[in-house]
Scaffold this motif. Structure first.
Motif, PDB file in Angstrom:
ATOM      1  N   THR A  12     -48.778 154.360 -65.400  1.00  0.00           N
ATOM      2  CA  THR A  12     -47.362 154.312 -65.715  1.00  0.00           C
ATOM      3  C   THR A  12     -46.853 152.911 -65.433  1.00  0.00           C
ATOM      4  OG1 THR A  12     -47.107 156.628 -65.088  1.00  0.00           O
ATOM      5  CG2 THR A  12     -45.111 155.303 -65.195  1.00  0.00           C
ATOM      6  N   ILE A  13     -46.167 152.343 -66.424  1.00  0.00           N
ATOM      7  CA  ILE A  13     -45.636 150.988 -66.288  1.00  0.00           C
ATOM      8  C   ILE A  13     -44.116 151.057 -66.420  1.00  0.00           C
ATOM      9  CG2 ILE A  13     -45.569 148.688 -67.288  1.00  0.00           C
ATOM     10  CD1 ILE A  13     -48.374 149.182 -68.362  1.00  0.00           C
ATOM     11  N   ASN A  14     -43.436 150.487 -65.448  1.00  0.00           N
ATOM     12  CA  ASN A  14     -41.983 150.407 -65.483  1.00  0.00           C
ATOM     13  C   ASN A  14     -41.623 149.058 -66.104  1.00  0.00           C
ATOM     14  OD1 ASN A  14     -39.262 150.433 -65.053  1.00  0.00           O
ATOM     15  ND2 ASN A  14     -39.369 150.565 -62.836  1.00  0.00           N
ATOM     16  N   THR A  15     -41.047 149.075 -67.293  1.00  0.00           N
ATOM     17  CA  THR A  15     -40.733 147.832 -67.983  1.00  0.00           C
ATOM     18  C   THR A  15     -39.319 147.881 -68.560  1.00  0.00           C
ATOM     19  OG1 THR A  15     -41.510 146.285 -69.676  1.00  0.00           O
ATOM     20  CG2 THR A  15     -41.741 148.615 -70.164  1.00  0.00           C
ATOM     21  N   LEU A  16     -38.686 146.733 -68.629  1.00  0.00           N
ATOM     22  CA  LEU A  16     -37.341 146.627 -69.183  1.00  0.00           C
ATOM     23  C   LEU A  16     -37.407 146.735 -70.707  1.00  0.00           C
ATOM     24  CD1 LEU A  16     -34.327 145.902 -68.639  1.00  0.00           C
ATOM     25  CD2 LEU A  16     -34.974 143.527 -68.988  1.00  0.00           C
ATOM     26  N   VAL A  17     -36.651 147.654 -71.275  1.00  0.00           N
ATOM     27  CA  VAL A  17     -36.664 147.829 -72.729  1.00  0.00           C
ATOM     28  C   VAL A  17     -35.329 147.442 -73.373  1.00  0.00           C
ATOM     29  CG1 VAL A  17     -38.477 149.567 -72.759  1.00  0.00           C
ATOM     30  CG2 VAL A  17     -36.107 150.278 -72.514  1.00  0.00           C
ATOM     31  N   SER A  18     -34.278 147.380 -72.588  1.00  0.00           N
ATOM     32  CA  SER A  18     -32.987 146.941 -73.111  1.00  0.00           C
ATOM     33  C   SER A  18     -32.094 146.531 -71.943  1.00  0.00           C
ATOM     34  CB  SER A  18     -32.310 148.039 -73.927  1.00  0.00           C
ATOM     35  OG  SER A  18     -31.889 149.086 -73.094  1.00  0.00           O
ATOM     36  N   HIS A  19     -31.090 145.743 -72.251  1.00  0.00           N
ATOM     37  CA  HIS A  19     -30.093 145.380 -71.250  1.00  0.00           C
ATOM     38  C   HIS A  19     -28.790 145.039 -71.958  1.00  0.00           C
ATOM     39  CE1 HIS A  19     -30.191 140.971 -71.870  1.00  0.00           C
ATOM     40  NE2 HIS A  19     -31.459 141.161 -72.167  1.00  0.00           N
ATOM     41  N   SER A  20     -27.711 145.050 -71.198  1.00  0.00           N
ATOM     42  CA  SER A  20     -26.397 144.739 -71.757  1.00  0.00           C
ATOM     43  C   SER A  20     -25.778 143.584 -70.983  1.00  0.00           C
ATOM     44  CB  SER A  20     -25.471 145.947 -71.671  1.00  0.00           C
ATOM     45  OG  SER A  20     -25.943 146.991 -72.489  1.00  0.00           O
ATOM     46  N   THR A  21     -25.055 142.746 -71.710  1.00  0.00           N
ATOM     47  CA  THR A  21     -24.287 141.659 -71.119  1.00  0.00           C
ATOM     48  C   THR A  21     -22.847 141.860 -71.556  1.00  0.00           C
ATOM     49  OG1 THR A  21     -26.182 140.182 -71.346  1.00  0.00           O
ATOM     50  CG2 THR A  21     -24.057 139.156 -70.950  1.00  0.00           C
ATOM     51  N   TYR A  22     -21.905 141.625 -70.651  1.00  0.00           N
ATOM     52  CA  TYR A  22     -20.499 141.857 -70.948  1.00  0.00           C
ATOM     53  C   TYR A  22     -19.712 140.550 -70.848  1.00  0.00           C
ATOM     54  CZ  TYR A  22     -21.822 146.686 -70.229  1.00  0.00           C
ATOM     55  OH  TYR A  22     -22.439 147.902 -70.319  1.00  0.00           O
ATOM     56  N   CYS A  23     -18.776 140.367 -71.756  1.00  0.00           N
ATOM     57  CA  CYS A  23     -17.879 139.218 -71.711  1.00  0.00           C
ATOM     58  C   CYS A  23     -16.970 139.369 -70.489  1.00  0.00           C
ATOM     59  CB  CYS A  23     -17.038 139.153 -72.990  1.00  0.00           C
ATOM     60  SG  CYS A  23     -15.804 137.826 -72.980  1.00  0.00           S
ATOM     61  N   ASN A  24     -16.884 138.332 -69.663  1.00  0.00           N
ATOM     62  CA  ASN A  24     -16.055 138.395 -68.467  1.00  0.00           C
ATOM     63  C   ASN A  24     -14.558 138.323 -68.780  1.00  0.00           C
ATOM     64  OD1 ASN A  24     -18.739 136.973 -67.238  1.00  0.00           O
ATOM     65  ND2 ASN A  24     -17.727 138.313 -65.787  1.00  0.00           N
ATOM     66  N   LYS A  25     -14.204 137.980 -69.999  1.00  0.00           N
ATOM     67  CA  LYS A  25     -12.783 137.889 -70.356  1.00  0.00           C
ATOM     68  C   LYS A  25     -12.276 139.188 -70.983  1.00  0.00           C
ATOM     69  CE  LYS A  25      -9.353 134.846 -72.204  1.00  0.00           C
ATOM     70  NZ  LYS A  25      -8.462 134.974 -71.068  1.00  0.00           N
ATOM     71  N   CYS A  26     -12.973 139.687 -72.020  1.00  0.00           N
ATOM     72  CA  CYS A  26     -12.473 140.866 -72.740  1.00  0.00           C
ATOM     73  C   CYS A  26     -13.294 142.131 -72.487  1.00  0.00           C
ATOM     74  CB  CYS A  26     -12.423 140.588 -74.242  1.00  0.00           C
ATOM     75  SG  CYS A  26     -14.044 140.474 -75.026  1.00  0.00           S
ATOM     76  N   GLY A  27     -14.486 141.995 -71.907  1.00  0.00           N
ATOM     77  CA  GLY A  27     -15.307 143.162 -71.604  1.00  0.00           C
ATOM     78  C   GLY A  27     -16.216 143.610 -72.733  1.00  0.00           C
TER      79      GLY A  27
END
Length: 81
Positions: A12-27
Motif C-alpha cells: 500500500t502506497i500513500n501518495t498525493l493525488v490532488s490538492h487545492s490552493t485558495y486565493c488569499n483575497k477572494c477565496g
C-alpha cells in the motif's frame, strides 16, 4: 535440496493525488490533479504564489510574507495582469 516458497505481497502506497490552493483575497479555489510522474495539472483558475522578505529598516523588519492570489484579483485590484 532446495525448496522455494512464494508469497504474494500487496504493498500500500500513500501518495498525493490532488490538492487545492485558495486565493488569499477572494477565496477562489484552484484544484490540481497530480498525474503519473508527478505532473501537476491545474483544472481551473490560475493562482500565483508570492513570497516577500522584508529587510532591515523597513516597517516589517525580518518578516516573510507568503500568500496566493488568483489572476482575477491581480487584474482587478493591482492592474498587473
Amino acid at each position: 535440496m532446495r525448496k522455494q516458497v512464494r508469497k504474494e505481497v500487496v504493498k500500500t502506497i500513500n501518495t498525493l493525488v490532488s490538492h487545492s490552493t485558495y486565493c488569499n483575497k477572494c477565496g477562489k479555489e484552484r484544484k490540481s490533479i497530480i498525474e503519473d510522474g508527478g505532473y501537476d495539472r491545474c483544472t481551473d483558475h490560475e493562482i500565483h504564489e508570492f513570497n516577500c522578505s522584508f529587510g532591515y529598516h523597513s516597517n516589517y523588519d525580518g518578516e516573510n510574507w507568503n500568500f496566493d492570489l488568483c489572476e482575477d484579483c491581480l487584474k482587478r485590484d493591482y492592474s498587473i495582469v
